[in-house]
Design an enzyme around this catalytic site. Structure first.
Site, PDB file in Angstrom:
ATOM      1  N   HIS A  28      -3.480   3.962  -7.890  1.00  0.00           N
ATOM      2  CA  HIS A  28      -2.448   3.771  -6.994  1.00  0.00           C
ATOM      3  C   HIS A  28      -1.377   2.968  -7.313  1.00  0.00           C
ATOM      4  O   HIS A  28      -1.063   1.860  -6.858  1.00  0.00           O
ATOM      5  CB  HIS A  28      -3.107   3.291  -5.581  1.00  0.00           C
ATOM      6  CG  HIS A  28      -2.818   4.124  -4.540  1.00  0.00           C
ATOM      7  ND1 HIS A  28      -2.442   3.636  -3.067  1.00  0.00           N
ATOM      8  CD2 HIS A  28      -2.863   5.611  -4.259  1.00  0.00           C
ATOM      9  CE1 HIS A  28      -2.332   4.702  -2.352  1.00  0.00           C
ATOM     10  NE2 HIS A  28      -2.508   5.796  -3.033  1.00  0.00           N
ATOM     11  N   HIS A  85       0.950  14.670  -9.484  1.00  0.00           N
ATOM     12  CA  HIS A  85      -0.050  14.000  -9.017  1.00  0.00           C
ATOM     13  C   HIS A  85      -1.160  14.888  -8.411  1.00  0.00           C
ATOM     14  O   HIS A  85      -2.267  14.932  -8.669  1.00  0.00           O
ATOM     15  CB  HIS A  85       0.243  13.111  -8.113  1.00  0.00           C
ATOM     16  CG  HIS A  85      -0.858  12.293  -7.457  1.00  0.00           C
ATOM     17  ND1 HIS A  85      -1.539  11.224  -7.958  1.00  0.00           N
ATOM     18  CD2 HIS A  85      -1.533  12.484  -5.991  1.00  0.00           C
ATOM     19  CE1 HIS A  85      -2.370  10.508  -7.210  1.00  0.00           C
ATOM     20  NE2 HIS A  85      -2.527  11.323  -6.193  1.00  0.00           N
TER      21      HIS A  85
END
Length: 732
Positions: free
Chosen positions: A88, A42
């Site tokens: 998300h 990420h």
């Protein structure tokens, strides 16, 4: 046998060896934890950076490109626009409300850390099938989280997408885009400078919620045997009222030029903010871990440094300005604590007290930009076993198939406030959103407008990720043209499966090349984005889903764009080429036919159609306009009918293939009878094919030989599909 600590933290054996080489010693637990979050997929993009370099990122109007918190472009009149899109996905699958809410909070901070006031949010969302109870539960929680946070913080959600498909069952996609505006002279970057300057932590205290957070969750998919309750503590908890105070405090600090650099605390928390600001500025930083306000007793240094608790920013300020900084923060009821100091050299040192024991000592750049760069194996899949659209028989009732594809998304958008700031000219439900462009310093209306759209199509990209992604960019360009805007810049959210699968890496590489091809052809730079990998459930990766956010400019907003509407007695025209190719279409996919070959994208043709459409909208020559995309001509016409309360009578659509095909470069334009000759002449002059489809009239949807449906019946099913699915009853 006990698992080595580095493996428990998600680092590979080779990565652990690399860390030892960087430090010239064995790292301690705190240092390993810091490397683990910063070298996660990420935060470091270690599987995708190699490929992202192929995207075009420069243009004369680009002020800030990829690598900062948000991309920034000059839009004239001393105004810049900042834009960013983030995902998300994994947190939202575990705790839908907080996962989505904190996604909104994070993207807002990405924007105001550049000095911009956030003015709009958009939410491209994807969930499992509507008939799956868990997918509905996730969708309800996500929509509530976005509305709860966005409405409370005071930033309008002005558009987006919502898709339900089996590929997202167990792994939803929650992407959020934010747009902000700023005076060009208020632009500030996320870097530290000036030895002796102070690192001031603004906002909420640090807790155990969000430890590891997205940096951990986004590096692993979901399996049937994993406990959601075990992962739930990794999901951050948001406080929109704290965020609102933080926005106002930060913008005042920037207005008074009290900040040398500023960085939001997102993935990897304080570790990320301190290492990135130091590394970008070519300096070091000492951080006192005991000076960081915590809200839970007994937090260990590694917990404090890796927590992703929300509503926090790191500002670099000169000592002489500290008292004023603290006074402004007190006015806005924002906590402010000096936690660090800029130092000579390149070391990020975490200390127990400013003069106390050094708990961690690493080169700042080793966390920020020394993560491994993987050229993972890529392999094109073998010949598809999926049936092609030619294997599907013609429908017994094309009208029923058409109505089944209609969905009014106002069940979602009605939960959002989309008129805050009174900027919204075209809101949710249009081809693109249009916002008045006002000077952020004076409030002066420039007479121009910003336009934004978000688009993605997993069905196209599952058939051909390169061509499908190019078609997605092309659709965005056409969406902007439908509101009279020219494109300025792209941001992207690349949602893919497990990168350790060579076929997934091939999909990602191909999609990036398709985006690069299209952006170069249309002259639109990519100024930022996000890569979300490991989107899989029970070992099955999602279909490749690159989502494109496109920002454009309306140079003269003299009238509201006509929108996707029909007017009684007006003529319906199709601009662009004919097609009867059902490959990648929703109609074919709904029948299990996911094979075939997508139509090629002719860039010159597409540009000509977009330019003509833009000219018709700006010139006031069209009473209605709508691009042809998902569902083909049939759905585009039906959406115009149900949204305007006027039916149509259309011919020249040969069969169900022509009705539902989703080929590129096509727009439906509605014109008054006395404008027909002018519009046709303009199309001929632009070398754009034009087809006279029929007439807007009556209370039925009639396509000769194919469809004859009552407008009232179609409207009822369009309007009620989502409310009924979610137990809300009819909206009528």
């Amino acid at each position: 046998m006990t698992e080595p600590i580095h493996r428990a933290l998600g680092l590979t054996d080779d990565e652990a060896v690399s860390i030892e080489a960087i430090l010239d010693r064995e790292p301690n637990h705190l240092e390993l934890a810091m490397f683990a979050v910063m070298w996660s997929e990420h935060c470091s993009y270690k599987s995708s950076r190699l490929h992202l370099r192929r995207l075009p990122t420069e243009a004369p109007w680009v002020l800030v490109g990829p690598g900062e918190n948000a991309g920034v472009v000059d839009v004239g009149d001393g105004i810049a626009a900042a834009i960013r899109i983030e995902s998300h996905n994994h947190p939202s699958a575990i705790e839908p409300y907080q996962g989505a809410a904190t996604g909104v909070g994070g993207i807002l901070r990405d924007i105001f850390t550049m000095g911009a006031r956030p003015i709009a949010l958009m939410d491209p969302l994807r969930f499992g099938p509507l008939d799956d109870p868990r997918s509905r539960w996730i969708a309800e929680g996500v929509v509530s989280g976005i509305s709860g946070y966005g409405n409370a913080v005071g930033v309008p959600t002005v558009g987006g997408e919502i898709v339900f498909d089996a590929t997202y069952k167990g792994n939803p996609l929650v992407n959020v885009l934010c747009l902000g505006v700023l005076p060009t002279d208020r632009l500030v970057l996320g870097q530290a400078s000036g030895v002796g300057n102070l690192a001031v932590l603004l906002g909420s205290s640090t807790g155990r919620d969000g430890i590891g957070g997205v940096s951990v969750l986004a590096s692993a998919g979901f399996s049937d045997d994993e406990s959601e309750s075990a992962k739930r503590p990794s999901v951050q908890v948001g406080d929109p009222f704290e965020e609102k105070r933080l926005i106002e405090a930060c913008l005042q600090l920037l207005d008074e030029h009290l900040v040398v650099g500023i960085q939001d605390l997102g993935g990897a928390g304080i570790t990320c903010a301190t290492s990135e600001t130091a590394s970008r500025g070519g300096v070091g930083m000492d951080v006192d871990v005991t000076a960081i306000p915590t809200r839970e007793p007994g937090m260990e240094p590694f917990e404090i440094m890796t927590s992703e608790s929300q509503e926090r920013m790191l500002a670099i300020v000169e000592p002489v300005g500290l008292d004023r900084v603290l006074a402004i923060c007190e006015r806005w009821e924002v906590r402010a604590s000096v936690i660090g100091v800029v130092t000579d050299g390149d070391r990020l040192r975490i200390r127990d007290g400013f003069e106390g024991e050094v708990l961690a000592d690493v080169p700042a750049s080793s966390l920020h930009d020394a993560a491994p760069l993987y050229d993972r194996p890529r392999q094109a899949p073998g010949p598809s076993s999926a049936p092609g659209p030619d294997s599907v028989a013609a429908p017994a009732d094309a009208g029923a198939d058409l109505v089944a594809m209609l969905t009014d998304t106002s069940w979602v958008s009605s939960q959002y406030d989309h008129q805050l700031f009174l900027n919204t000219v075209v809101g949710p439900g249009g081809d693109a959103t249009v916002l008045r462009l006002k000077h952020p310093g004076t409030g002066h209306d420039t007479g121009r407008a910003l336009a934004i759209t978000v688009d993605g199509n997993h069905r196209w990209c599952a058939v051909d990720p390169r061509r499908g992604t190019a078609l997605t960019v092309a659709e965005s360009v056409l969406n902007l043209a439908c509101v009279g805007a020219r494109p300025l810049a792209v941001v992207n959210c690349l949602n893919f499966g497990n990168p350790e699968n060579p076929e997934v890496m091939w999909q990602l590489s191909e999609a990036i090349d398709g985006m690069a091809d299209a952006c170069r052809a249309f002259g639109v730079p990519v100024i930022g984005g996000n890569v979300s990998l490991y989107n899989e459930s029970a070992g099955v990766s999602i279909d490749p889903t690159p989502v494109v956010g496109l920002l454009g400019l309306v140079d003269d907003l003299t009238a509201v764009p006509p929108g996707a509407r029909l007017t009684e007695g007006h003529r319906i025209l199709l601009l662009g080429p004919d097609t009867s190719n059902l490959a990648g279409s929703r109609w074919a996919a709904d029948r299990g036919a996911r094979g075939g070959s997508l139509d090629p994208l002719g860039y010159e043709v597409h540009t000509a159609v977009a330019d003509l459409t833009r000219a018709l909208v700006i010139g006031g020559l069209a009473s209605g306009v709508h691009d042809v995309s998902v569902g083909g001509l049939g759905v585009a016409l039906a959406e115009m009918a149900v949204s305007s309360g006027v039916g149509f009578s259309v011919a020249r659509i040969a069969d169900h293939r022509a009705l539902f095909a989703e080929g590129p470069s096509r727009v439906i334009v509605v014109v008054a009878p006395d404008m027909l000759a002018t519009v046709v002449a303009m199309a001929e002059h632009a070398s754009v094919a034009v087809t006279r489809l029929g007439l807007a009239t009556g209370d039925r949807l009639v396509i000769k030989g194919l469809v004859d449906v009552g407008l009232a019946d179609a409207t009822t099913q369009w309007r009620d599909r989502l409310p009924l699915a979610f137990g809300s009853g009819s909206t009528h």
